[in-house]
Each structure stands twice: as structure tokens, then as C-alpha cells.
Design a protein around this motif. Sequence first.
Motif, PDB file in Angstrom:
ATOM      1  N   HIS A 296       3.451   5.569 -14.171  1.00  0.00           N
ATOM      2  CA  HIS A 296       3.172   4.141 -14.332  1.00  0.00           C
ATOM      3  C   HIS A 296       4.247   3.375 -15.111  1.00  0.00           C
ATOM      4  O   HIS A 296       4.929   2.547 -14.547  1.00  0.00           O
TER       5      HIS A 296
ATOM      6  N   ASP B 274       3.429   3.653  -9.733  1.00  0.00           N
ATOM      7  CA  ASP B 274       2.457   2.629  -9.351  1.00  0.00           C
ATOM      8  C   ASP B 274       2.612   1.348 -10.168  1.00  0.00           C
ATOM      9  O   ASP B 274       2.990   1.393 -11.343  1.00  0.00           O
ATOM     10  N   ASP B 275       2.272   0.239  -9.546  1.00  0.00           N
ATOM     11  CA  ASP B 275       2.046  -1.074 -10.171  1.00  0.00           C
ATOM     12  C   ASP B 275       3.271  -1.993 -10.315  1.00  0.00           C
ATOM     13  O   ASP B 275       3.101  -3.187 -10.523  1.00  0.00           O
TER      14      ASP B 275
ATOM     15  N   HIS C 138      -0.332  -1.197  -2.764  1.00  0.00           N
ATOM     16  CA  HIS C 138      -1.245  -0.662  -3.786  1.00  0.00           C
ATOM     17  C   HIS C 138      -2.319  -1.716  -4.059  1.00  0.00           C
ATOM     18  O   HIS C 138      -2.589  -2.076  -5.204  1.00  0.00           O
TER      19      HIS C 138
ATOM     20  N   HIS D  68      -5.172  -5.282  -6.862  1.00  0.00           N
ATOM     21  CA  HIS D  68      -5.482  -4.020  -7.533  1.00  0.00           C
ATOM     22  C   HIS D  68      -6.993  -3.870  -7.738  1.00  0.00           C
ATOM     23  O   HIS D  68      -7.467  -3.528  -8.822  1.00  0.00           O
TER      24      HIS D  68
HETATM   25 ZN   LIG Z   1      -2.401   0.985 -10.090  1.00  0.00          ZN
END
Ligand SMILES: [Zn+2]
Length: 253
Positions: free
Chosen positions: A35, A88-89, A143, A147
Motif C-alpha cells: 500500500h 493498491d490505491d 480497484h 473504493h
Molecule cells: Zn484499496
Amino acid sequence: MRLVIAVILTVFSLFGYVTAQTAQKSAKVFVLCYHTFHNEKKSQYNFTPDEFKQHIESIKALGYHFISMDDFLAGKFDYPLNVMITIDDGNATIKNIYNSVLKKNGIMPVFFIYPNIIGKKDYALKFDELVWFKNDGVSFGAHGYFHEYVNQKLYDLSVQRFKDEIYKAKDVLEQKLSIPIKVYAYPFGLYSPITIQHMIIAGYKYAFTINWGYVQTPIDQTKKYEIPRYLVETSSWKSIYETLKKHAVPKNK
Ligand SMILES: [Zn+2]
């Protein structure tokens, strides 16, 4: 006589080579999910650039090869033991490790992005930065858009919100990055049968979970929307490393 022996030896070594190639047909892919990379400890999902560097070095030392999403999609598994790095993100701290750790080790990661924060939040990357990473060879997947939990519960609450997470996320990324978006990572790792149905309709080739486990090739086509990933957290890294180590030890030795 010597020539005959040489020819026989050559034939045998060629046979051995072919056998080895065939034996490598089945590979293992361990997909890791990261992350953020703040310099100080922010959450259980954060690793400092130094910690991340140590992860990569210890994985390399076990004999793993790093593959890209392009390799994964093409089914190009040249080595028996593989790791794919997914992040991710779209956190801006990716910049803290991109050149110094990933590029330095020849690793091309996959960024799973939810477009709602891109260019809007201070902590997130911007669209022009995503384009820069794309031009440098980084792969992208969706993704969600906001979210959200992309499961039956959201579908029952609002079909539109559910669809935005799957279709709008893909459309926006494809438009902004000018590339087809072929893969998806479920936010929070949550999905339902209805989610998989829409993954198929939307045209995603694979969807990634955070279910503990590795991918054995050839990839089971009935499980392509439930690809396992190891969620790397402060508390899970040791077990992930032990798992990688266990598989790296050659059998019959
Ligand atoms: Zn995420």
C-alpha cells in the motif's frame, strides 16, 4: 570413438535440457499486495523504503523471479518461482521506492487504482504521474471507483453505485491512461458471485482478491476472478516470508 562419445553426450545433454524446460512448465506465482511507503510508521500497511528494500532483497535471495502483469497476462512463466508486486490505491509514497528499489531491481509493479482520489487528495498520485509511470512500463488495474465494498450488499443497495465501481473505474482509467484495463483488485478483497458476473461482462481478464495463497500455473480458468494475493502487513510479512522460503527449498534434497 571420442567423436561418438561426444555426440552421445551432446544428445543426452540436449535431452536433459528439453526435460528441464518441460519440467518448468508449471510455475508458482506469489502475488504480493502493498500500500504505502512513508518514511515513518503510519499504519500496519506501511513499510518504510528501507523495510521494503529488505523485503525485495530477501525475496531475491530465495531465488524468486519478479514478473510483470504483462508476463502474467501472456502466461509467460519462464521460471518455477515467481513474485508479482502489486500496489493498491495509488498513494504518492510509491515515489519513495519506485526508482530506488523497484527500478533498481528491474521490477515492474502493478498499480491498482481507484480514480476518485487521483489528483484530488494530497496523499494520492495525480493523473499526469500515472501517465508517467505507464510510459515507464508500470501496469495498471482498476480497484473500484470510490473504493466501495463491491459485493451483493452494495448491489442490493444501489445497482448504479455497484456498476460505477466496476465499469466507471475501467472507463476513466482507460480514458486517462489510453490503455486497456484488463485486471481488477477488489477493494478490501470483498466480492460476491454477482461481482464475478460483472467482471466478465465488463471484460476484465483477471480479478485479484486478498485470499491467502499462491497461483499455480497453468491458471485455473474457473478461478480467474479469484486470484489470491498476500496482503503484506506488519503482522503478516513474517509468515509470507516463511511461505516463500518453504517453497524455495528444493525438494528431494
Ligand atoms: Zn484499496
